[in-house]
Design a protein around this motif. Structure first.
Motif, PDB file in Angstrom:
ATOM      1  N   GLU A 115       0.849  -1.197   0.000  1.00 37.51           N
ATOM      2  CA  GLU A 115       0.000   0.000   0.000  1.00 37.51           C
ATOM      3  C   GLU A 115       0.883   1.245   0.000  1.00 37.51           C
ATOM      4  OE1 GLU A 115      -3.510   2.011   2.742  1.00 37.51           O
ATOM      5  OE2 GLU A 115      -2.027   0.724   3.670  1.00 37.51           O
ATOM      6  N   PRO A 116       0.685   2.131  -0.979  1.00 36.37           N
ATOM      7  CA  PRO A 116       1.522   3.326  -0.998  1.00 36.37           C
ATOM      8  C   PRO A 116       1.029   4.321   0.043  1.00 36.37           C
ATOM      9  CG  PRO A 116      -0.085   3.397  -2.767  1.00 36.37           C
ATOM     10  CD  PRO A 116      -0.323   2.112  -2.032  1.00 36.37           C
ATOM     11  N   PRO A 117       1.893   5.246   0.449  1.00 37.11           N
ATOM     12  CA  PRO A 117       1.397   6.273   1.361  1.00 37.11           C
ATOM     13  C   PRO A 117       0.256   7.024   0.684  1.00 37.11           C
ATOM     14  CG  PRO A 117       3.713   6.648   0.756  1.00 37.11           C
ATOM     15  CD  PRO A 117       3.270   5.409   0.056  1.00 37.11           C
ATOM     16  N   ARG A 118      -0.729   7.463   1.468  1.00 36.60           N
ATOM     17  CA  ARG A 118      -1.912   8.031   0.811  1.00 36.60           C
ATOM     18  C   ARG A 118      -1.639   9.389   0.167  1.00 36.60           C
ATOM     19  NH1 ARG A 118      -6.780   9.005   4.704  1.00 36.60           N
ATOM     20  NH2 ARG A 118      -6.499   6.849   5.345  1.00 36.60           N
ATOM     21  N   THR A 119      -0.516  10.006   0.463  1.00 38.50           N
ATOM     22  CA  THR A 119      -0.234  11.292  -0.178  1.00 38.50           C
ATOM     23  C   THR A 119       0.589  11.162  -1.455  1.00 38.50           C
ATOM     24  OG1 THR A 119       1.698  11.549   1.226  1.00 38.50           O
ATOM     25  CG2 THR A 119      -0.317  12.610   1.971  1.00 38.50           C
ATOM     26  N   SER A 120       1.119   9.957  -1.739  1.00 38.39           N
ATOM     27  CA  SER A 120       2.021   9.843  -2.892  1.00 38.39           C
ATOM     28  C   SER A 120       1.311  10.173  -4.203  1.00 38.39           C
ATOM     29  CB  SER A 120       2.656   8.454  -2.951  1.00 38.39           C
ATOM     30  OG  SER A 120       1.661   7.484  -3.106  1.00 38.39           O
ATOM     31  N   LYS A 121       0.000   9.903  -4.246  1.00 42.62           N
ATOM     32  CA  LYS A 121      -0.735  10.174  -5.487  1.00 42.62           C
ATOM     33  C   LYS A 121      -0.691  11.657  -5.860  1.00 42.62           C
ATOM     34  CE  LYS A 121      -5.029  10.675  -2.953  1.00 42.62           C
ATOM     35  NZ  LYS A 121      -6.151   9.996  -2.380  1.00 42.62           N
ATOM     36  N   TYR A 122      -0.619  12.529  -4.863  1.00 39.73           N
ATOM     37  CA  TYR A 122      -0.611  13.959  -5.171  1.00 39.73           C
ATOM     38  C   TYR A 122       0.669  14.378  -5.894  1.00 39.73           C
ATOM     39  CZ  TYR A 122      -4.422  13.871  -1.824  1.00 39.73           C
ATOM     40  OH  TYR A 122      -5.584  13.565  -1.177  1.00 39.73           O
ATOM     41  N   PHE A 123       1.726  13.617  -5.681  1.00 35.56           N
ATOM     42  CA  PHE A 123       2.998  13.936  -6.341  1.00 35.56           C
ATOM     43  C   PHE A 123       3.149  13.184  -7.656  1.00 35.56           C
ATOM     44  CE2 PHE A 123       3.738  14.362  -1.746  1.00 35.56           C
ATOM     45  CZ  PHE A 123       4.101  15.693  -1.702  1.00 35.56           C
ATOM     46  N   GLU A 124       2.430  12.070  -7.802  1.00 35.56           N
ATOM     47  CA  GLU A 124       2.694  11.182  -8.936  1.00 35.56           C
ATOM     48  C   GLU A 124       1.648  11.222 -10.040  1.00 35.56           C
ATOM     49  OE1 GLU A 124       3.114   7.447  -7.005  1.00 35.56           O
ATOM     50  OE2 GLU A 124       4.987   8.056  -6.033  1.00 35.56           O
ATOM     51  N   CYS A 125       0.395  11.603  -9.705  1.00 37.39           N
ATOM     52  CA  CYS A 125      -0.650  11.523 -10.724  1.00 37.39           C
ATOM     53  C   CYS A 125      -0.327  12.470 -11.884  1.00 37.39           C
ATOM     54  CB  CYS A 125      -2.015  11.841 -10.132  1.00 37.39           C
ATOM     55  SG  CYS A 125      -2.170  13.522  -9.535  1.00 37.39           S
ATOM     56  N   GLU A 126      -0.902  12.157 -13.040  1.00 39.39           N
ATOM     57  CA  GLU A 126      -0.565  12.950 -14.230  1.00 39.39           C
ATOM     58  C   GLU A 126      -1.270  14.300 -14.246  1.00 39.39           C
ATOM     59  OE1 GLU A 126      -1.540   9.434 -16.547  1.00 39.39           O
ATOM     60  OE2 GLU A 126       0.368   9.672 -17.594  1.00 39.39           O
ATOM     61  N   LEU A 127      -2.422  14.373 -13.588  1.00 41.54           N
ATOM     62  CA  LEU A 127      -3.096  15.672 -13.428  1.00 41.54           C
ATOM     63  C   LEU A 127      -3.686  15.722 -12.022  1.00 41.54           C
ATOM     64  CD1 LEU A 127      -4.235  18.376 -14.489  1.00 41.54           C
ATOM     65  CD2 LEU A 127      -6.220  17.119 -15.325  1.00 41.54           C
ATOM     66  N   LEU A 128      -3.300  16.758 -11.296  1.00 42.53           N
ATOM     67  CA  LEU A 128      -3.867  16.958  -9.955  1.00 42.53           C
ATOM     68  C   LEU A 128      -4.778  18.172 -10.006  1.00 42.53           C
ATOM     69  CD1 LEU A 128      -3.985  16.475  -6.843  1.00 42.53           C
ATOM     70  CD2 LEU A 128      -2.005  17.991  -6.655  1.00 42.53           C
ATOM     71  N   ILE A 129      -6.004  18.003  -9.484  1.00 43.33           N
ATOM     72  CA  ILE A 129      -6.930  19.136  -9.427  1.00 43.33           C
ATOM     73  C   ILE A 129      -7.279  19.391  -7.969  1.00 43.33           C
ATOM     74  CG2 ILE A 129      -9.152  20.065 -10.180  1.00 43.33           C
ATOM     75  CD1 ILE A 129      -9.003  18.191 -12.597  1.00 43.33           C
ATOM     76  N   ILE A 130      -6.944  20.578  -7.509  1.00 48.34           N
ATOM     77  CA  ILE A 130      -7.240  20.946  -6.119  1.00 48.34           C
ATOM     78  C   ILE A 130      -8.360  21.979  -6.152  1.00 48.34           C
ATOM     79  CG2 ILE A 130      -6.344  21.908  -3.979  1.00 48.34           C
ATOM     80  CD1 ILE A 130      -3.573  21.026  -4.754  1.00 48.34           C
ATOM     81  N   ASP A 131      -9.492  21.596  -5.572  1.00 46.09           N
ATOM     82  CA  ASP A 131     -10.651  22.481  -5.580  1.00 46.09           C
ATOM     83  C   ASP A 131     -10.659  23.309  -4.297  1.00 46.09           C
ATOM     84  OD1 ASP A 131     -12.928  23.561  -6.632  1.00 46.09           O
ATOM     85  OD2 ASP A 131     -14.252  21.916  -6.063  1.00 46.09           O
ATOM     86  N   ASP A 132     -11.186  24.537  -4.408  1.00 47.81           N
ATOM     87  CA  ASP A 132     -11.463  25.336  -3.215  1.00 47.81           C
ATOM     88  C   ASP A 132     -10.235  25.669  -2.387  1.00 47.81           C
ATOM     89  OD1 ASP A 132     -13.999  26.181  -3.106  1.00 47.81           O
ATOM     90  OD2 ASP A 132     -14.810  24.419  -2.084  1.00 47.81           O
ATOM     91  N   LEU A 133      -9.144  26.043  -3.044  1.00 45.25           N
ATOM     92  CA  LEU A 133      -7.979  26.464  -2.270  1.00 45.25           C
ATOM     93  C   LEU A 133      -8.350  27.718  -1.486  1.00 45.25           C
ATOM     94  CD1 LEU A 133      -4.853  25.969  -1.825  1.00 45.25           C
ATOM     95  CD2 LEU A 133      -4.547  27.910  -3.371  1.00 45.25           C
ATOM     96  N   GLY A 134      -8.025  27.719  -0.203  1.00 48.19           N
ATOM     97  CA  GLY A 134      -8.345  28.881   0.618  1.00 48.19           C
ATOM     98  C   GLY A 134      -9.419  28.573   1.650  1.00 48.19           C
ATOM     99  N   THR A 135     -10.076  27.395   1.507  1.00 46.55           N
ATOM    100  CA  THR A 135     -11.095  27.048   2.505  1.00 46.55           C
ATOM    101  C   THR A 135     -10.519  26.103   3.554  1.00 46.55           C
ATOM    102  OG1 THR A 135     -11.844  25.216   1.138  1.00 46.55           O
ATOM    103  CG2 THR A 135     -13.018  27.286   0.884  1.00 46.55           C
TER     104      THR A 135
END
Ligand SMILES: [Zn+2]
Length: 330
Positions: free
Chosen positions: A239-259
């Protein structure tokens, strides 16, 4: 979408079963062939023997002698394979009739290549994550087809902007390439379609076979907090660390930055994500209700200089779509 442990365990089992089923099906087709073409069995036994003979030779011989013997066996293997194909064709079967047919030949449907997660498994995990987090619902309703700029008609400038944003995002998704697509910063008040268009991008890009992770800033940072401060129980093997996907995925979409809750830890995680992805040339899309000045006030310079320097801004103006819908309903 938040990484979900149950999904991971369930999918891993599903993949193992799928792989085993593909192998069983191939075994059955081979048995069928052996029954239909009696001389084939002898050929397959001879082929299996070659492996053993190779092993024996490697124990007995060395140097040039061994090389010569291996060459002979390789020639024999090729001859057998050619004869086998010809025999199958003569009986009306395609030569690969009893080959194992995996849905993903890269990982042979196991979901892993060595210890590395195969992109097909990550995608399944993303889809499962959409399902379990409710984004699947968004994806069903928020596509390019359902984005309607005409609700901003009252203000010609906002209307033009909404049209431009729609065509830009559609083109972005349809031509998305992790190596060349820019980072996007979708800026504007709530209800102007930032989430709608970024969901539509996610949908199209996933359908085109890329690995996309979509989540709110709050959930993304909650994963980092979980890893840093509160991992309960040991991770599953592989099982990979649950945050590794944020560094490895081909497109990361972060919604609602600032909340999200902004503190030293979350701000440094955010910087780490943005900076790592910029350095790896992996595109990121960020949605925010905050204007430039608000962003500057809230985040450290090192984050805002990345956001303003490395992200292409898309502005959203106009009237909250939800307010419009409410007033037209009432
Ligand atoms: Zn695979």
């Amino acid at each position: 979408m938040s990484y979900n442990r149950e999904n991971y365990i369930r999918l891993k089992k599903q993949f193992e079963e799928r792989s085993a089923a593909a192998e069983r099906a191939a075994e059955m087709r081979r048995a069928e062939l052996h029954a239909a073409i009696p001389e084939l069995k002898g050929m397959d036994d001879a082929q299996a023997q070659i492996g053993l003979r190779m092993f024996k030779l490697a124990m007995e011989l060395s140097g040039e002698e061994l090389e010569e013997a291996i060459k002979k066996l390789q020639y024999e293997t090729e001859q057998l394979a050619a004869d086998r194909s010809a025999l199958l064709l003569a009986h009306g079967y395609p030569p690969d009739y009893d080959k194992v047919k995996y849905e993903c030949p890269t990982c042979m449907d196991t979901g892993f290549v060595g210890t590395k997660m195969c992109s097909c498994f990550r995608r399944a995990l993303v889809f499962a994550g959409y399902e379990s987090s409710g984004i699947a619902e968004l994806i069903r309703t928020q596509s390019f087809e359902t984005f309607d700029p005409s609700c901003q008609r009252a203000d010609p400038k906002s209307y033009e902007l909404a049209n431009l944003n729609l065509s830009f995002c559609r083109n972005y998704a349809e031509t998305f390439d992790p190596a060349t697509s820019p980072n996007l910063l979708l800026i504007g008040a709530t209800g102007l379609g930032k989430t709608h268009l970024s969901t539509a991008i996610a949908k199209t890009v996933i359908e085109r076979g890329f690995d996309v992770v979509y989540d709110t800033a709050q959930n993304v940072l909650a994963d980092f907090e979980y890893e840093r401060f509160g991992r309960h129980g040991e991770p599953e093997a592989g099982e990979p660390p649950r945050t590794s996907k944020y560094f490895e995925c081909e497109l990361l979409i972060i919604d609602d930055l600032g909340t999200e809750v902004a503190n030293q830890f979350t701000v440094s995680c955010l910087y780490n994500i943005i900076n790592t992805r910029v350095n790896k040339h992996l595109p990121t899309i960020i949605n925010t209700n905050l204007g430039r000045e608000d962003l500057r006030r809230r985040y450290a310079d090192r984050i805002t200089s990345r956001l303003f320097g490395e992200f292409r801004p898309l502005l959203f103006t106009g009237t909250d779509v939800r307010t419009l819908k409410l007033s037209s309903n009432g």
